[in-house]
Write a protein that holds these residues in place. Structure first.
Motif, mmCIF file in Angstrom:
data_model
loop_
_atom_site.group_PDB
_atom_site.id
_atom_site.type_symbol
_atom_site.label_atom_id
_atom_site.label_comp_id
_atom_site.label_asym_id
_atom_site.label_seq_id
_atom_site.Cartn_x
_atom_site.Cartn_y
_atom_site.Cartn_z
ATOM 1 N N THR A 70 -48.961 0.170 35.004
ATOM 2 C CA THR A 70 -47.890 -0.748 34.606
ATOM 3 C C THR A 70 -47.549 -1.777 35.671
ATOM 4 O OG1 THR A 70 -46.097 0.675 35.427
ATOM 5 C CG2 THR A 70 -46.847 1.041 33.170
ATOM 6 N N THR A 71 -48.016 -1.596 36.896
ATOM 7 C CA THR A 71 -47.701 -2.541 37.956
ATOM 8 C C THR A 71 -48.971 -2.863 38.736
ATOM 9 O OG1 THR A 71 -46.158 -3.030 39.767
ATOM 10 C CG2 THR A 71 -47.096 -0.819 39.727
ATOM 11 N N PRO B 178 -47.138 -2.780 29.813
ATOM 12 C CA PRO B 178 -45.928 -2.875 30.652
ATOM 13 C C PRO B 178 -44.777 -3.502 29.867
ATOM 14 C CG PRO B 178 -47.521 -4.556 31.289
ATOM 15 C CD PRO B 178 -48.201 -3.711 30.260
ATOM 16 N N HIS C 6 -39.527 -1.131 35.387
ATOM 17 C CA HIS C 6 -40.281 -0.490 36.471
ATOM 18 C C HIS C 6 -40.072 -1.208 37.808
ATOM 19 C CE1 HIS C 6 -43.227 1.845 33.640
ATOM 20 N NE2 HIS C 6 -41.936 2.083 33.416
ATOM 21 N N LEU C 7 -38.971 -1.943 37.918
ATOM 22 C CA LEU C 7 -38.553 -2.554 39.185
ATOM 23 C C LEU C 7 -37.025 -2.607 39.127
ATOM 24 C CD1 LEU C 7 -40.114 -4.289 41.644
ATOM 25 C CD2 LEU C 7 -38.671 -6.068 40.653
ATOM 26 N N TYR D 288 -40.746 3.945 40.279
ATOM 27 C CA TYR D 288 -41.846 2.977 40.418
ATOM 28 C C TYR D 288 -41.740 2.129 41.669
ATOM 29 C CZ TYR D 288 -43.550 4.267 35.850
ATOM 30 O OH TYR D 288 -44.084 4.979 34.800
ATOM 31 N N TYR E 185 -43.969 0.111 45.969
ATOM 32 C CA TYR E 185 -43.634 -1.000 46.854
ATOM 33 C C TYR E 185 -43.231 -0.510 48.236
ATOM 34 C CZ TYR E 185 -43.487 -3.798 42.567
ATOM 35 O OH TYR E 185 -43.814 -4.424 41.384
ATOM 36 N N ILE F 288 -41.141 -11.059 41.226
ATOM 37 C CA ILE F 288 -41.861 -10.329 40.174
ATOM 38 C C ILE F 288 -41.664 -11.002 38.816
ATOM 39 C CG2 ILE F 288 -42.048 -8.132 38.957
ATOM 40 C CD1 ILE F 288 -43.298 -8.161 41.731
ATOM 41 N N GLU G 175 -44.553 -12.116 36.268
ATOM 42 C CA GLU G 175 -44.572 -11.744 34.852
ATOM 43 C C GLU G 175 -44.765 -12.964 33.957
ATOM 44 O OE1 GLU G 175 -41.822 -7.667 34.902
ATOM 45 O OE2 GLU G 175 -41.040 -9.499 33.989
ATOM 46 N N HIS H 83 -47.984 -11.079 43.447
ATOM 47 C CA HIS H 83 -47.537 -9.684 43.359
ATOM 48 C C HIS H 83 -47.662 -8.982 44.717
ATOM 49 C CE1 HIS H 83 -46.793 -5.700 41.857
ATOM 50 N NE2 HIS H 83 -46.604 -6.178 40.643
#
Length: 427
Positions: free
Chosen positions: A110-111, A148, A195-196, A246, A250, A371, A375, A397
């Motif tokens: 997803t990332t 995602p 997810h962020l 998630y 990072y 992000i 996207e 990213h």
């Protein structure tokens, strides 16, 4: 009590029995008039659909049940269309998780670049679904769980006319963890992108608790599908927030990559094994409830999230839910049409994001803005097949970035997924 026609696209997913369980738990406020199970995988559609039929009938639900691989048949007459499909199924996820590692990039569905390619494969299919809804059931709501989820909802919200909302089970899991630790008499502030995301405030009355909670070692549980590399408490103190699972990708980037390099089985392989065991269980004609093994698949609580949201729309409940929706000035530092993941009031008229005023956390603001631009470029690349846009997205990213790694990994993954990427292979 509201009667509804529900269509599930990707009904061969082993999650679907949990969804049926969710509807049955809400039968006092929602009556299923018709359920349509739509999937292009005949084997899974049949096995999972038959179990779902047994679950419904065992509970006394006598709704009409339709099994189909026709998108037109599935959409026509639907009040709610739930999307939970995976283009390329788990073998495609395996490629998303494993190819990037060769280029010292994290592989995740997803990332990062893995999630990027999942979006490229998914958006053209979602285009077909949105067009079918516009043509055959323009008043239907599209409830998206397909990952995602944030990027897919970004596309749906800004490039289609369908009534739509994106959902995820991460927020409710974080809320429940905090309630378990401090009680339910607190007000939680949650914001971010799918997810962020972070919990940035936990208040009891006018007293802010989050700083003491972090100092005392509170963390939210890590999702079942993520290896726990333990974000240092010093990191949480610095960012002044509790991050979702998630964010480990990072804040623990090196540990995540090293773990992926040494693990014997990636998550896709584990899911393949669980899925086959579930499909074997599902064929037992005596099984009339969801099996406990399903909770290990990673989507725990998603049925509660989906069905409670449908209930709020259908019955005009004006409830607060965490959703992926257009910002509409709820966050001053994001554009109006940016899809964000925040609390919103949900009623028969739709989704109304709740403004968060005077938010001042430069770390979160900046990371969300970066992000979000990734996207938006990803959506454009998926729609146009523009390779320059695609590479620009990946260069933004934080989990990708390096131009040579981007270029080489992009080419290999594009080739590996070529049968699903007709926008990049027009001939």
């Amino acid at each position: 009590m509201k009667e509804i026609n529900v269509t599930i696209i990707g009904s061969g997913s082993t999650y679907t029995p949990e969804l049926m369980d969710g509807f049955l738990k809400r039968k006092d406020s929602l009556t299923l008039k018709r359920v349509t199970f739509m999937d292009i995988d005949e084997r899974k559609r049949t096995i999972v659909g038959n179990l779902c039929t047994r679950i419904l009938r065992n509970d006394g639900c006598d709704c009409e049940i339709v099994h189909t691989d026709s998108l037109k048949e599935a959409i026509t007459g639907a009040d709610f269309v739930l999307t939970q499909f995976r283009v390329g199924k788990l073998p495609a996820r395996y490629l998303d998780e494993n190819i990037p590692i060769k280029y010292n990039l994290i592989g995740q569905e997803t990332t990062g670049i893995g999630g990027f390619f999942k979006a490229l494969r998914t958006i053209p299919v979602m285009q077909e679904i949105a067009s079918a809804i516009e043509a055959y059931s323009p008043n239907a709501w599209l409830i998206n769980f397909t990952n995602p989820s944030g990027i897919i909802t970004e596309y749906l919200a800004n490039y289609t006319r369908v009534k739509q909302v994106g959902l995820c089970n991460v927020p409710i899991s974080m809320y429940d963890d905090i309630y378990e630790s401090v009680g339910k008499d607190v007000k939680i502030m949650y914001l971010g992108l799918n997810h962020l995301s972070w919990v940035t405030s936990v208040k009891r009355g006018s007293t802010e608790l989050i700083h003491n909670l972090i100092a005392n070692g509170l963390t939210t549980k890590v999702m079942a599908n993520i290896h726990d590399d333990k974000i240092p408490m010093e990191c949480l103190a610095d960012i002044k927030a509790l991050p979702s699972s998630y964010l480990q990708y990072y804040y623990n980037k090196n540990a995540k990559l090293n773990q992926q390099k040494i693990e014997k089985k990636c998550r896709a392989q584990v899911c393949m094994e669980i899925e086959e065991k579930l499909l074997e269980l599902y064929q037992d004609k005596n099984l009339v409830t969801k099996p406990a093994l399903l909770d290990k698949r990673g989507g725990h609580k998603y049925s509660y999230v989906a069905v409670s949201l449908i209930d709020a729309i259908a019955n005009d409940k004006k409830e607060v839910h965490v959703v992926n929706c257009k910002n509409n000035n709820a966050l001053s530092f994001m554009s109006q049409d940016d899809v964000v993941e925040i609390e919103a009031i949900v009623d028969a008229d739709g989704i109304h994001p709740i403004p968060i005023e005077n938010f001042d956390n430069p770390h979160i603001i900046t990371l969300m803005q970066v992000i979000k631009q990734y996207e938006k470029l990803t959506v454009k690349a998926a729609l146009t097949g523009d390779e320059s846009l695609a590479r620009n997205a990946l260069l933004l990213h934080p989990l990708v970035g390096d131009f040579y790694a981007v270029s080489e990994c992009f080419e290999e993954m594009k080739c590996a997924h070529s049968s699903y990427l007709t926008q990049f292979y027009p001939h």
